[in-house]
Design a protein around this motif. Structure first.
Motif, PDB file in Angstrom:
ATOM      1  N   THR A  88      -5.415   4.346  -3.448  1.00 26.29           N
ATOM      2  CA  THR A  88      -4.135   4.811  -3.788  1.00 26.29           C
ATOM      3  C   THR A  88      -3.584   4.272  -2.687  1.00 26.29           C
ATOM      4  OG1 THR A  88      -3.281   6.566  -4.614  1.00 26.29           O
ATOM      5  CG2 THR A  88      -4.243   5.023  -6.243  1.00 26.29           C
ATOM      6  N   VAL A  89      -3.613   5.336  -1.351  1.00 27.91           N
ATOM      7  CA  VAL A  89      -2.167   5.764  -0.103  1.00 27.91           C
ATOM      8  C   VAL A  89      -2.577   3.814   0.465  1.00 27.91           C
ATOM      9  CG1 VAL A  89      -2.274   6.368   1.846  1.00 27.91           C
ATOM     10  CG2 VAL A  89      -1.840   7.670  -0.747  1.00 27.91           C
ATOM     11  N   ALA A  90      -3.886   3.291   0.365  1.00 23.58           N
ATOM     12  CA  ALA A  90      -4.175   1.962   1.216  1.00 23.58           C
ATOM     13  C   ALA A  90      -4.355   0.890   0.999  1.00 23.58           C
ATOM     14  CB  ALA A  90      -6.172   2.281   1.788  1.00 23.58           C
ATOM     15  N   SER A  91      -3.811   0.987  -0.833  1.00 27.42           N
ATOM     16  CA  SER A  91      -3.657  -0.038  -1.418  1.00 27.42           C
ATOM     17  C   SER A  91      -2.067  -1.315  -1.372  1.00 27.42           C
ATOM     18  CB  SER A  91      -3.530   0.078  -3.007  1.00 27.42           C
ATOM     19  OG  SER A  91      -1.944   1.149  -3.559  1.00 27.42           O
ATOM     20  N   ALA A  92      -2.043  -2.027  -1.694  1.00 29.04           N
ATOM     21  CA  ALA A  92      -1.243  -2.854  -1.295  1.00 29.04           C
ATOM     22  C   ALA A  92       0.416  -2.683  -2.432  1.00 29.04           C
ATOM     23  CB  ALA A  92      -1.399  -4.609  -2.228  1.00 29.04           C
ATOM     24  N   VAL A  93      -0.386  -1.600  -3.308  1.00 29.55           N
ATOM     25  CA  VAL A  93       1.267  -1.447  -4.608  1.00 29.55           C
ATOM     26  C   VAL A  93       1.569  -0.893  -3.649  1.00 29.55           C
ATOM     27  CG1 VAL A  93       1.357   0.382  -6.091  1.00 29.55           C
ATOM     28  CG2 VAL A  93      -0.214  -1.326  -6.611  1.00 29.55           C
ATOM     29  N   THR A  94       1.072   1.082  -2.807  1.00 28.31           N
ATOM     30  CA  THR A  94       1.554   1.747  -1.734  1.00 28.31           C
ATOM     31  C   THR A  94       2.530   0.522  -0.947  1.00 28.31           C
ATOM     32  OG1 THR A  94      -0.220   3.603  -2.056  1.00 28.31           O
ATOM     33  CG2 THR A  94       1.727   3.485  -0.729  1.00 28.31           C
ATOM     34  N   THR A  95       2.042  -0.078  -0.130  1.00 27.71           N
ATOM     35  CA  THR A  95       2.864  -1.101   0.831  1.00 27.71           C
ATOM     36  C   THR A  95       4.170  -1.380   0.600  1.00 27.71           C
ATOM     37  OG1 THR A  95       0.807  -1.380   2.022  1.00 27.71           O
ATOM     38  CG2 THR A  95       2.443  -2.539   2.362  1.00 27.71           C
ATOM     39  N   GLY A  96       3.724  -1.925  -0.664  1.00 23.05           N
ATOM     40  CA  GLY A  96       5.113  -2.182  -1.442  1.00 23.05           C
ATOM     41  C   GLY A  96       6.601  -1.514  -1.746  1.00 23.05           C
ATOM     42  N   MET A  97       5.678  -0.167  -2.240  1.00 23.36           N
ATOM     43  CA  MET A  97       6.294   1.137  -2.391  1.00 23.36           C
ATOM     44  C   MET A  97       6.945   0.650  -1.327  1.00 23.36           C
ATOM     45  SD  MET A  97       5.697   4.898  -3.115  1.00 23.36           S
ATOM     46  CE  MET A  97       4.962   5.220  -2.108  1.00 23.36           C
ATOM     47  N   LYS A  98       6.927   1.218   0.050  1.00 17.96           N
ATOM     48  CA  LYS A  98       6.809   1.238   1.368  1.00 17.96           C
ATOM     49  C   LYS A  98       8.150   0.198   2.258  1.00 17.96           C
ATOM     50  CE  LYS A  98       7.146   3.373   5.957  1.00 17.96           C
ATOM     51  NZ  LYS A  98       7.571   4.060   6.503  1.00 17.96           N
ATOM     52  N   ARG A  99       8.025  -0.456   1.724  1.00 20.08           N
ATOM     53  CA  ARG A  99       8.601  -1.827   2.125  1.00 20.08           C
ATOM     54  C   ARG A  99      10.487  -1.632   1.169  1.00 20.08           C
ATOM     55  NH1 ARG A  99       4.410  -6.364   2.232  1.00 20.08           N
ATOM     56  NH2 ARG A  99       3.082  -6.071   5.212  1.00 20.08           N
ATOM     57  N   GLY A 100      10.055  -1.768   0.320  1.00 20.42           N
ATOM     58  CA  GLY A 100      11.063  -2.408  -0.942  1.00 20.42           C
ATOM     59  C   GLY A 100      11.969  -0.751  -1.004  1.00 20.42           C
ATOM     60  N   LEU A 101      11.234   0.596  -0.329  1.00 18.82           N
ATOM     61  CA  LEU A 101      12.647   1.342  -0.021  1.00 18.82           C
ATOM     62  C   LEU A 101      12.657   1.909   1.419  1.00 18.82           C
ATOM     63  CD1 LEU A 101       9.835   4.801  -0.712  1.00 18.82           C
ATOM     64  CD2 LEU A 101      11.798   3.552  -2.128  1.00 18.82           C
ATOM     65  N   GLN A 102      12.117   0.376   2.142  1.00 19.47           N
ATOM     66  CA  GLN A 102      13.515   0.610   3.631  1.00 19.47           C
ATOM     67  C   GLN A 102      14.166  -0.337   3.592  1.00 19.47           C
ATOM     68  OE1 GLN A 102       9.785  -0.478   6.046  1.00 19.47           O
ATOM     69  NE2 GLN A 102       9.845   1.420   6.661  1.00 19.47           N
ATOM     70  N   ASN A 103      13.855  -1.316   2.631  1.00 20.86           N
ATOM     71  CA  ASN A 103      15.045  -2.260   2.015  1.00 20.86           C
ATOM     72  C   ASN A 103      15.985  -1.446   1.155  1.00 20.86           C
ATOM     73  OD1 ASN A 103      13.194  -4.588   3.134  1.00 20.86           O
ATOM     74  ND2 ASN A 103      12.345  -5.142   0.581  1.00 20.86           N
ATOM     75  N   MET A 104      16.135  -0.678   0.335  1.00 19.84           N
ATOM     76  CA  MET A 104      17.272   0.017   0.004  1.00 19.84           C
ATOM     77  C   MET A 104      17.336   0.962   1.001  1.00 19.84           C
ATOM     78  SD  MET A 104      17.182  -1.552  -2.749  1.00 19.84           S
ATOM     79  CE  MET A 104      18.377  -0.347  -3.643  1.00 19.84           C
ATOM     80  N   GLY A 105      17.068   0.921   1.871  1.00 19.94           N
ATOM     81  CA  GLY A 105      18.060   1.977   3.106  1.00 19.94           C
ATOM     82  C   GLY A 105      17.383   3.967   3.056  1.00 19.94           C
ATOM     83  N   ILE A 106      15.864   3.760   2.480  1.00 20.69           N
ATOM     84  CA  ILE A 106      15.495   4.983   2.967  1.00 20.69           C
ATOM     85  C   ILE A 106      13.548   4.746   3.579  1.00 20.69           C
ATOM     86  CG2 ILE A 106      13.977   6.196   1.106  1.00 20.69           C
ATOM     87  CD1 ILE A 106      16.706   5.745   0.600  1.00 20.69           C
ATOM     88  N   ASP A 107      13.336   6.002   4.023  1.00 19.35           N
ATOM     89  CA  ASP A 107      12.386   5.420   5.153  1.00 19.35           C
ATOM     90  C   ASP A 107      11.596   6.583   4.961  1.00 19.35           C
ATOM     91  OD1 ASP A 107      11.038   4.506   7.135  1.00 19.35           O
ATOM     92  OD2 ASP A 107      12.193   5.327   8.848  1.00 19.35           O
ATOM     93  N   ILE A 108      10.604   6.581   5.030  1.00 19.11           N
ATOM     94  CA  ILE A 108       9.911   7.404   4.101  1.00 19.11           C
ATOM     95  C   ILE A 108       8.217   7.774   5.789  1.00 19.11           C
ATOM     96  CG2 ILE A 108      10.141   7.555   2.103  1.00 19.11           C
ATOM     97  CD1 ILE A 108       7.576   6.216   1.576  1.00 19.11           C
ATOM     98  N   MET A 109       7.588   9.139   5.667  1.00 21.80           N
ATOM     99  CA  MET A 109       6.442   9.289   6.151  1.00 21.80           C
ATOM    100  C   MET A 109       5.685   8.521   5.834  1.00 21.80           C
ATOM    101  SD  MET A 109       5.434  10.524   9.327  1.00 21.80           S
ATOM    102  CE  MET A 109       4.094  11.584   9.851  1.00 21.80           C
ATOM    103  N   GLY A 110       5.037   7.808   6.806  1.00 22.05           N
ATOM    104  CA  GLY A 110       3.923   7.061   6.759  1.00 22.05           C
ATOM    105  C   GLY A 110       4.016   6.074   5.284  1.00 22.05           C
TER     106      GLY A 110
END
Length: 444
Positions: free
Chosen positions: A387-409
């Motif tokens: 799940t970590v390597a999936s497109a779903v997780t990538t979408g979550m990471k980018r979506g959070l960055q768009n909203m002003g949240i930066d997460i580890m990995g």
């Protein structure tokens, strides 16, 4: 309405332009593998407390926390003052200093297993030295390592990694014995049949600082008993968990006394620095004895230009003294619980498969359901990794960055003591908006 990716590109033109330039200078365009991202990574300018800003002026609630080094947040006044004063007194004195003594004593106050220690410049150096000390002390050659546990990037540490390792001689890898994480029977089997085992090294909360956890208390207790019985050195890699899993690290939280411990990140107050500490008789393998026969054939040699650098020493000592005297960990842990609880409530409320788990101020999000206790995840490691390597997780990471949240990995939140309810609630609002955007795109 733009997609998550289109919004990411539109919001970060400065990062896109700098990435194009950086690919001409750095392999992959980055200076740390975890900063690599497509279509480009973000370029940051500065940080303060729990916040940081990118080259396009976007503000972020930061959960990267300096790759885990910043439990006091960005530019903490006490750290800034200590380093500013020291930089005027000398950045490198090429000699022993009072600052290194203060730093060492601050570690010993928090971690009782550290009878003696030696400083290094990074976690990778620390784990390399710990393995070498164990081999020299026992006169044996092999080290047991748990599958996928991360101990830096030197040749021995890369054995049994979930990352590729070209360029490493087979003879180096052959000295490492890889066992499945969490399997005590596998460890016992190796120790019973192979008498050339010098040490066992592991991340005490599971691979990748707990992303892939095991039954932590029982497993650690079992490993300690087995290594003691077979006179094998137990090395706890507390580079990430040290001073974060508790003020005294995972070993104090779970009541385990290792023979050696490796430190970095928080230990140096956010500056470069690492250490190996533990039993005096093992650490003393580095000591000169004035006996040429011993010193030339048995002593573990340890130079290092920046060992106990004064800047790192004052930053580290200041941070650790604050952890010992103030509710630093309690604040970070409380905000992590608020965040983890909120994320799990959002998954349920929005009927999106997923959960957050983790201990202390370390949170991992898995875009898949699980009935664990939300501290120690019981999903198979293969499922979490998938799940970590999936497109779903990538979408979550980018979506959070768009909203002003930066997460580890792509899946983790490392909470600092400077995160407050305002930042946590802002993060939860962003998480909800991100899940909505992912649903619109059919990612969940």
């Amino acid at each position: 309405m733009p997609t998550i990716l289109e919004e990411y590109i539109a919001k970060h033109p400065g990062s896109a332009q700098r990435y194009e330039e950086s690919t001409q200078v750095f392999p992959g365009g980055v200076t740390h593998d975890s900063r690599y991202a497509q279509p480009f990574p973000l370029f940051m300018t500065h940080g303060e407390g729990p916040l940081k800003w990118d080259v396009d002026g976007n503000e972020y609630v930061d959960f990267v926390s300096g790759h885990g080094a910043l439990i006091l947040g960005h530019s903490h006044p006490a750290i800034a003052e200590a380093v500013s004063k020291q930089i005027l007194r000398g950045t490198h004195l090429g000699a022993s200093t009072d600052e290194e003594m203060r730093w060492a004593k601050a570690i010993q106050v928090l971690v009782p297993s550290v009878e003696k220690l030696r400083f290094h410049s990074s976690g990778t150096e620390a784990t390399l030295m710990a393995m070498r000390l164990a081999r020299a002390y026992t006169g044996r050659n092999k080290v047991i390592k748990l599958q996928d546990h991360f101990h830096g990037w030197h040749d021995y540490a890369m054995a049994g990694s979930d990352r590729s390792a070209p360029g490493i001689p087979d003879v180096s890898l052959s000295t490492m014995v890889i066992v499945p994480a969490g399997d005590l029977a596998a460890v016992e089997d190796v120790l019973n049949r192979d008498k050339d085992i010098a040490a066992l090294i592991l991340e005490p909360t599971g691979a990748h600082y707990g992303q892939l956890p095991f039954d932590i208390p029982n497993y650690l207790k079992g490993v300690r008993e087995l290594t003691e019985r077979h006179e094998v050195v137990l090395i706890l890699d507390e580079v990430v968990t040290g001073f974060r899993a508790s003020p005294g690290g995972a070993q104090v939280r779970y009541g385990i006394t290792p023979d050696l411990t490796t430190f970095a990140k928080i230990v140096a107050g956010g500056l470069p620095g690492g250490a190996v500490g533990g039993k005096a008789e093992i650490i003393n393998m580095i000591a000169q004895r004035g006996d040429p026969t011993w010193d030339n054939t048995h002593r573990v040699y340890h130079p290092g230009t920046f060992n106990a650098n004064p800047l790192s020493a004052v930053a580290g000592a200041t941070a650790l003294e604050m952890i010992a005297s103030q509710p630093i960990n309690q604040q970070a842990d409380a905000m992590a619980i608020r965040l983890k609880t909120g994320i799990n409530e959002l998954f349920g409320k929005m009927e999106v498969p997923g959960h957050a788990h983790g201990i202390a101020s370390m949170i991992h999000v898995v875009m898949s359901d699980c009935d664990c206790d939300r501290e120690i995840c019981t999903m198979p490691h293969s499922k979490i990794s998938e799940t970590v390597a999936s497109a779903v997780t990538t979408g979550m990471k980018r979506g959070l960055q768009n909203m002003g949240i930066d997460i580890m990995g792509r899946d983790s939140f490392l909470v600092s003591a400077t995160h407050g309810e305002q930042q946590i609630d802002r993060t939860l609002d962003a998480f909800q908006s991100t899940l909505s955007a992912m649903r619109e795109e059919g990612l969940v």
